[in-house]
Structure formats: C-alpha cells, structure tokens
Scaffold this motif. Structure first.
Motif, PDB file in Angstrom:
ATOM      1  N   LEU A  81      -7.897   9.606  15.062  1.00 30.26           N
ATOM      2  CA  LEU A  81      -6.591   9.001  15.312  1.00 30.26           C
ATOM      3  C   LEU A  81      -6.089   8.289  14.064  1.00 30.26           C
ATOM      4  O   LEU A  81      -6.879   7.851  13.223  1.00 30.26           O
ATOM      5  N   ASP A  82      -4.800   8.172  13.960  1.00 32.27           N
ATOM      6  CA  ASP A  82      -4.147   7.507  12.837  1.00 32.27           C
ATOM      7  C   ASP A  82      -3.841   6.069  13.256  1.00 32.27           C
ATOM      8  O   ASP A  82      -2.860   5.815  13.966  1.00 32.27           O
ATOM      9  N   LEU A  83      -4.661   5.132  12.826  1.00 32.22           N
ATOM     10  CA  LEU A  83      -4.483   3.748  13.248  1.00 32.22           C
ATOM     11  C   LEU A  83      -3.244   3.113  12.628  1.00 32.22           C
ATOM     12  O   LEU A  83      -2.656   2.201  13.225  1.00 32.22           O
ATOM     13  N   ARG A  84      -2.836   3.563  11.452  1.00 33.57           N
ATOM     14  CA  ARG A  84      -1.615   3.017  10.865  1.00 33.57           C
ATOM     15  C   ARG A  84      -0.410   3.412  11.705  1.00 33.57           C
ATOM     16  O   ARG A  84       0.455   2.593  12.006  1.00 33.57           O
ATOM     17  N   ARG A  85      -0.371   4.664  12.095  1.00 36.12           N
ATOM     18  CA  ARG A  85       0.723   5.124  12.938  1.00 36.12           C
ATOM     19  C   ARG A  85       0.732   4.373  14.263  1.00 36.12           C
ATOM     20  O   ARG A  85       1.788   4.031  14.795  1.00 36.12           O
ATOM     21  N   ARG A  86      -0.441   4.110  14.787  1.00 34.32           N
ATOM     22  CA  ARG A  86      -0.550   3.428  16.077  1.00 34.32           C
ATOM     23  C   ARG A  86      -0.463   1.906  15.945  1.00 34.32           C
ATOM     24  O   ARG A  86      -0.467   1.194  16.953  1.00 34.32           O
ATOM     25  N   ARG A  87      -0.405   1.413  14.689  1.00 33.99           N
ATOM     26  CA  ARG A  87      -0.344  -0.025  14.437  1.00 33.99           C
ATOM     27  C   ARG A  87      -1.467  -0.753  15.182  1.00 33.99           C
ATOM     28  O   ARG A  87      -1.259  -1.748  15.868  1.00 33.99           O
ATOM     29  N   LEU A  88      -2.667  -0.207  14.995  1.00 35.95           N
ATOM     30  CA  LEU A  88      -3.837  -0.699  15.707  1.00 35.95           C
ATOM     31  C   LEU A  88      -4.904  -1.096  14.695  1.00 35.95           C
ATOM     32  O   LEU A  88      -5.353  -0.265  13.899  1.00 35.95           O
ATOM     33  N   PRO A  89      -5.331  -2.351  14.679  1.00 31.28           N
ATOM     34  CA  PRO A  89      -6.406  -2.755  13.762  1.00 31.28           C
ATOM     35  C   PRO A  89      -7.738  -2.148  14.196  1.00 31.28           C
ATOM     36  O   PRO A  89      -7.916  -1.757  15.359  1.00 31.28           O
ATOM     37  N   LEU A  90      -8.692  -2.108  13.269  1.00 32.38           N
ATOM     38  CA  LEU A  90      -9.960  -1.451  13.555  1.00 32.38           C
ATOM     39  C   LEU A  90     -10.688  -2.123  14.716  1.00 32.38           C
ATOM     40  O   LEU A  90     -11.211  -1.432  15.600  1.00 32.38           O
ATOM     41  N   ARG A  91     -10.741  -3.448  14.733  1.00 32.47           N
ATOM     42  CA  ARG A  91     -11.419  -4.124  15.848  1.00 32.47           C
ATOM     43  C   ARG A  91     -10.701  -3.826  17.170  1.00 32.47           C
ATOM     44  O   ARG A  91     -11.341  -3.648  18.211  1.00 32.47           O
ATOM     45  N   GLY A  92      -9.362  -3.747  17.120  1.00 32.11           N
ATOM     46  CA  GLY A  92      -8.617  -3.386  18.317  1.00 32.11           C
ATOM     47  C   GLY A  92      -8.919  -1.978  18.779  1.00 32.11           C
ATOM     48  O   GLY A  92      -8.936  -1.691  19.988  1.00 32.11           O
ATOM     49  N   TYR A  93      -9.172  -1.087  17.826  1.00 36.25           N
ATOM     50  CA  TYR A  93      -9.538   0.292  18.177  1.00 36.25           C
ATOM     51  C   TYR A  93     -10.898   0.326  18.875  1.00 36.25           C
ATOM     52  O   TYR A  93     -11.061   1.008  19.895  1.00 36.25           O
ATOM     53  N   VAL A  94     -11.883  -0.398  18.342  1.00 36.91           N
ATOM     54  CA  VAL A  94     -13.195  -0.451  18.987  1.00 36.91           C
ATOM     55  C   VAL A  94     -13.061  -1.022  20.401  1.00 36.91           C
ATOM     56  O   VAL A  94     -13.663  -0.512  21.354  1.00 36.91           O
ATOM     57  N   ALA A  95     -12.250  -2.060  20.548  1.00 36.31           N
ATOM     58  CA  ALA A  95     -12.027  -2.628  21.877  1.00 36.31           C
ATOM     59  C   ALA A  95     -11.368  -1.614  22.810  1.00 36.31           C
ATOM     60  O   ALA A  95     -11.660  -1.591  24.015  1.00 36.31           O
TER      61      ALA A  95
END
Length: 238
Positions: free
Chosen positions: A109-123
């Motif tokens: 997934l593209d976290l920049r596109r999703r405006r999601l920080p890495l810790r938020g992604y793990v959560a």
C-alpha cells in the motif's frame, strides 16, 4: 467515497520464497505508480494503481527472521535439521515460524497516498485481525501497547506482524495462525519475546479452522479497515 480498489493475489499454498518474489513484483508496480501525482480519493469503480495484497499459505515449514538478527550458525543448523527452511526477510521483527495452516498477508500500500503514518498502519493491521476475531467469536483477542505488536489471546500471540516501508510503500505484513502446527514454535523464541506463547484460531475455538475458512472474512475486514474495494487476480504476473 472509497480510496479506490486494491488488487488481491490469492496464491494458495506456495513456498515462502515464492510469495516473497510475488510481493517484490507488486512493490515494483507500486513504486512505478508513484511516478505520477498523488491522486485524490476516487470512486469505487476506479482502480487504485499499484496497490495490492498478496495472500498465501506457506507450503513448507520455514523459519524467517527480520532485520534485527539472524540465528547463529549452530542454531540455524539445528532448525534446518528439523526439516525446516531458513529465510531472511526485509521486515521488522526477530525470528518466527511460517508453515502450513497459516495465512500470510502482504499488503503493498502507498501510505503517502493514504496519509497514514507507519505506526497507524501497524495499528490498522491489528484492527483488521481484531475484526476477524470478533467475527469468529473471540472477544478476548487484543492488541497490546507498543513496543508489542500483533494480536494476542492472553499471553499467547495469535497473529504476528512485521512490516517494511520504503519510499512510503509497504511490504511484508502479518502471519495469522489458523490451524498451524504450533510445536514448530517450540524450537525458537518467537519474535524474540521471552515468556510469551503462541496460539491459533483452531486452538482457541476448539475446532479445525483452515486458511480457506478465514479468507472471506479476512478480506471483508480488509475492505472495511482500509476503505477500499477489492479486485481479484489469480495470476501473479498480471
């Protein structure tokens, strides 16, 4: 409004190394898609270029470790003598086991596109598995505060999470024990956590739960958590 479609590659039972190779091709596609401008949220019918999730069940037992250290030569030989493969993976986390009866999910997934920080992604990955557990009636499943990751039943880990993120593109992901032979974990300290155990959906539910039983509710939860629709592709070369 959805964030577009994510392609699903259902590999079925495959060697761990093969699943990693498919994942790397997906990472390459995601990086190529980043060459353009950051897109705005798009209607459901419009695919989200470059985003995928690779699903597989390891066909053979393998011990894999992340960036924080491989087993020593003597320990590696002991594990190999038990009939398991050994593999290094570009993810966080220490040594763990992958094998039949386990669902591996590698979201790209593209976290920049999703405006999601890495810790938020793990959560978000933890939230996904917790939703799945609720659907199976495991209300006691929980995520622990950092530095712990994954989903737990008491002091036993049900789902391990180890991710990599380069240029905002994710790889690796989670390993959910469905009907895994848990005795393989007896020969290591799973994820480097002393005093913690490992469990499976089958053990917690008292019945045989296969990877196939889990796939549909897993993908339903994936859509909900990552606000997407799914486009299915059986050919890793697509």
């Amino acid at each position: 409004m959805s964030r577009g479609a994510v392609r699903v590659l259902r590999l079925g039972p495959r060697p761990y190394a093969e699943a990693l190779r498919v994942q790397e091709r997906c990472v390459g596609a995601a990086r190529a898609a980043r060459a353009g401008p950051i897109p705005v949220p798009v209607p459901v019918a419009v695919p989200n270029p470059g985003e995928s999730v690779v699903l597989s069940e390891p066909a053979e037992p393998v011990y894999a470790w992340g960036l924080r250290g491989a087993p020593g030569a003597e320990a590696a030989e002991r594990l190999r003598a038990r009939g398991a493969g050994l593999a290094a993976a570009r993810r966080g986390g220490r040594i763990t086991f992958h094998g039949p009866g386990q669902l591996l999910a590698f979201p790209v997934l593209d976290l920049r596109r999703r405006r999601l920080p890495l810790r938020g992604y793990v959560a978000a990955l933890e939230a996904l598995v917790l939703r799945l557990c609720r659907r199976f009636g495991l209300a006691a499943a929980r995520a622990l505060p950092p530095p712990f990751t994954g989903v737990w039943m008491g002091d036993s880990k049900l789902c391990a999470i180890g991710v990599h993120c380069g240029n905002h593109i994710t790889s690796h992901g989670l390993a959910l024990n469905c009907c895994t032979d848990l005795t393989w974990f007896d020969h290591i300290v799973p994820c480097g956590l002393e005093g913690k155990g490992v469990t499976s959906l089958s053990r917690e539910l008292g019945r045989h739960v296969t990877v196939d039983h889990v796939l549909e509710p897993f993908l339903d939860a994936f859509q909900e958590v990552f606000d997407c629709t799914l486009v299915f592709s059986e050919d890793p070369g697509d």
